[in-house]
Design a protein around this motif. Structure first.
Motif, PDB file in Angstrom:
ATOM      1  N   ASP A 257       0.828  -1.212   0.000  1.00  0.00           N
ATOM      2  CA  ASP A 257       0.000   0.000   0.000  1.00  0.00           C
ATOM      3  C   ASP A 257       0.861   1.260   0.000  1.00  0.00           C
ATOM      4  O   ASP A 257       0.544   2.245  -0.672  1.00  0.00           O
TER       5      ASP A 257
ATOM      6  N   ASP B 178      -7.854  -5.713   8.781  1.00  0.00           N
ATOM      7  CA  ASP B 178      -8.008  -4.446   8.061  1.00  0.00           C
ATOM      8  C   ASP B 178      -7.465  -3.276   8.889  1.00  0.00           C
ATOM      9  O   ASP B 178      -6.827  -2.368   8.345  1.00  0.00           O
ATOM     10  N   THR B 179      -7.737  -3.295  10.192  1.00  0.00           N
ATOM     11  CA  THR B 179      -7.247  -2.220  11.056  1.00  0.00           C
ATOM     12  C   THR B 179      -5.727  -2.242  11.131  1.00  0.00           C
ATOM     13  O   THR B 179      -5.072  -1.188  11.069  1.00  0.00           O
TER      14      THR B 179
ATOM     15  N   ARG C 162      -3.630  -3.380   8.914  1.00  0.00           N
ATOM     16  CA  ARG C 162      -3.117  -2.897   7.621  1.00  0.00           C
ATOM     17  C   ARG C 162      -3.201  -1.377   7.544  1.00  0.00           C
ATOM     18  O   ARG C 162      -2.257  -0.705   7.097  1.00  0.00           O
ATOM     19  N   GLU C 163      -4.314  -0.836   7.997  1.00  0.00           N
ATOM     20  CA  GLU C 163      -4.528   0.618   7.984  1.00  0.00           C
ATOM     21  C   GLU C 163      -3.478   1.347   8.819  1.00  0.00           C
ATOM     22  O   GLU C 163      -2.876   2.334   8.368  1.00  0.00           O
TER      23      GLU C 163
ATOM     24  N   ARG D 140     -11.063   7.196  14.263  1.00  0.00           N
ATOM     25  CA  ARG D 140     -10.740   7.641  12.903  1.00  0.00           C
ATOM     26  C   ARG D 140     -10.694   9.164  12.897  1.00  0.00           C
ATOM     27  O   ARG D 140     -11.551   9.833  13.486  1.00  0.00           O
TER      28      ARG D 140
ATOM     29  N   GLY E  42      -6.774   1.769  16.179  1.00  0.00           N
ATOM     30  CA  GLY E  42      -6.615   2.754  15.122  1.00  0.00           C
ATOM     31  C   GLY E  42      -5.480   3.707  15.434  1.00  0.00           C
ATOM     32  O   GLY E  42      -4.700   3.492  16.368  1.00  0.00           O
TER      33      GLY E  42
END
Length: 341
Positions: free
Chosen positions: A41, A182-183, A185-186, A231, A297
C-alpha cells in the motif's frame, strides 16, 4: 530512494520463499501477512526497505521478507535501526520487537528513539509474555499474572506501551489486534507514511504460553462493546449499533449511550490525532477495554522534526562553513589534533 509510483507493488513482492517457523495459530502469522500488504500500500520498493529485529519469536520476521533485513541482538533493534536510518536516510526502516525485547532490555533504546524522533516504524508485538524462552512474565504482564517465573503471581505493575510513548514525547502511536486484519493494515500503512518515529502496538495472542489473553476484548462477541475504532475527524462512537460514544467528563472521559441521560450525538467527542497536545491522546490510549472501550486505530499522528533529517542538515551546514569535505579533512583542519611520534 526509488522514484517508482505508489501502489505498483503487491504483497507478493515483499514475501520470500521461506516458510514461517511460528507455532500454528500464533498471531505472528497474521501480522506478517498484513505487513506484506501494508508495504505494498505504501509503495516503497523492497530494495529500499530494511526490516530490523531484536530477539524473540516476533524477531524471526525479517527472515520472511523479500527486503533487506537484520536479526540483531536482544533489546538492540532500535539502536541498529537508528544507525541504519541515520546513515541511509533514503531507506524505509521497520523495527520488529516484542514486549520483552522492546520494553525490558530494550526499553532505554525504545524511549530514546521516540525522544529523538528518528524516522523508523516500530511494530511492537505485545503478547504480555516471553514466548521464545518458554513463558516468563514480561514488562506488560498484568499484576498477579502466574507464569513460570512468577508461580505465585507477579507483584509488579506493567508498562503500558502508549504511556511510555507519550512520556518520551512520541508523535505517532496506533494500536490493533492480530486478528483485526483491516485495522492492522490501515495503521501500519499510516505509520510508514508518518515522518518520524512511529509505534504500532499489535495485541498478539501466544497460543502456547498466554492463550486467550485478549479474548475479553477482541473476541467476536465482545469486540463491538469493548473496543472503539478511532478515525481522524470522526465522532468517537462504538457499540453494536454505534449507539454509544465518548464524552468529556471533567478532566476525564466517560462512555454514554446516545439518547439516554440527556446525551446527544453533539456531546460525543471528535477524534483529532493531529493536535499537538498529547493529554487526550494518552487518555484514549490508556483505556483498558473494561471501564472504557480499548482504543484501536491511529491515536496520535503529529508532525515534528525528525532526527536523521536534522543531523543531515547540520552536517551540510558545518561542511559548508568549515570547508570540510570528509572526516579526514575535518581531522586535519582542526586545531585540536596532535601527532603521536
Amino acid at each position: 530512494m526509488s522514484t517508482e509510483i505508489e501502489n505498483q507493488f503487491t504483497a507478493a513482492d515483499f514475501k520470500n520463499e521461506q516458510t514461517p517457523r511460528w507455532c500454528p495459530g500464533c498471531g505472528d502469522h497474521a501480522i506478517l501477512n498484513v505487513l506484506h500488504k501494508a508495504m505494498s500500500d505504501v509503495g516503497v520498493a523492497p530494495r529500499d526497505t530494511v526490516v530490523v529485529s531484536g530477539i524473540g519469536c516476533s524477531s524471526r520476521l525479517p527472515y520472511y521478507m523479500n527486503t533487506y533485513g537484520m536479526h540483531t541482538i536482544h533489546g538492540r533493534a532500535a539502536a541498529i535501526a537508528t544507525g541504519v536510518k541515520t546513515a541511509r536516510p533514503e531507506l524505509t526502516v521497520w523495527q520488529i520487537s516484542g514486549d520483552g525485547d522492546g520494553l525490558a532490555i530494550g526499553g532505554n533504546h525504545f524511549i530514546h528513539a521516540l525522544r529523538r524522533n528518528i524516522d523508523i516504524n516500530i511494530i511492537l508485538f505485545n503478547n504480555r509474555i516471553y514466548g521464545l524462552t518458554k513463558g516468563q512474565y514480561s514488562p506488560t504482564s498484568a499484576r498477579g499474572t502466574v507464569t513460570k517465573s512468577s508461580p505465585y503471581g507477579t507483584t509488579e505493575d506493567p508498562f503500558i506501551p502508549a504511556e511510555l510513548c507519550f512520556g518520551a514525547r512520541g508523535n505517532f502511536f496506533a494500536r490493533s489486534f492480530d486478528i483485526a486484519l483491516d485495522t492492522t493494515r490501515e495503521v501500519l500503512a499510516a505509520s510508514a507514511r508518518h515522518k518520524g518515529a512511529s509505534v504500532v502496538e499489535v495485541l498478539q495472542n501466544c497460543v502456547i504460553f498466554n492463550n486467550g489473553i485478549y479474548d475479553s476484548i477482541s473476541g467476536k462477541e465482545f469486540r463491538e462493546e469493548h473496543t472503539i475504532h478511532l478515525r481522524q475527524g470522526e465522532k468517537m462512537l462504538f457499540g453494536k449499533n454505534m449507539e454509544k460514544g465518548l464524552v468529556q467528563d471533567g478532566f476525564g472521559l466517560k462512555a454514554v449511550t446516545i439518547g439516554e441521560d440527556g446525551y446527544t450525538l453533539d456531546d460525543v467527542l471528535v477524534h483529532d490525532a493531529h493536535t499537538p497536545s498529547w493529554f487526550l491522546h494518552e487518555m484514549l490510549a490508556m483505556m483498558d477495554g473494561v471501564t472504557l472501550p480499548m482504543a484501536i486505530g491511529v491515536i496520535r499522528d503529529v508532525d515534528a522534526p525528525s532526527y536523521e533529517t536534522e543531523v543531515a542538515a547540520q552536517v551540510e551546514k558545518v561542511k559548508g562553513a568549515k570547508g570540510f569535505a570528509n572526516l579526514r579533512d575535518m581531522i586535519l583542519r582542526t586545531t585540536e589534533s596532535w601527532t603521536v611520534e
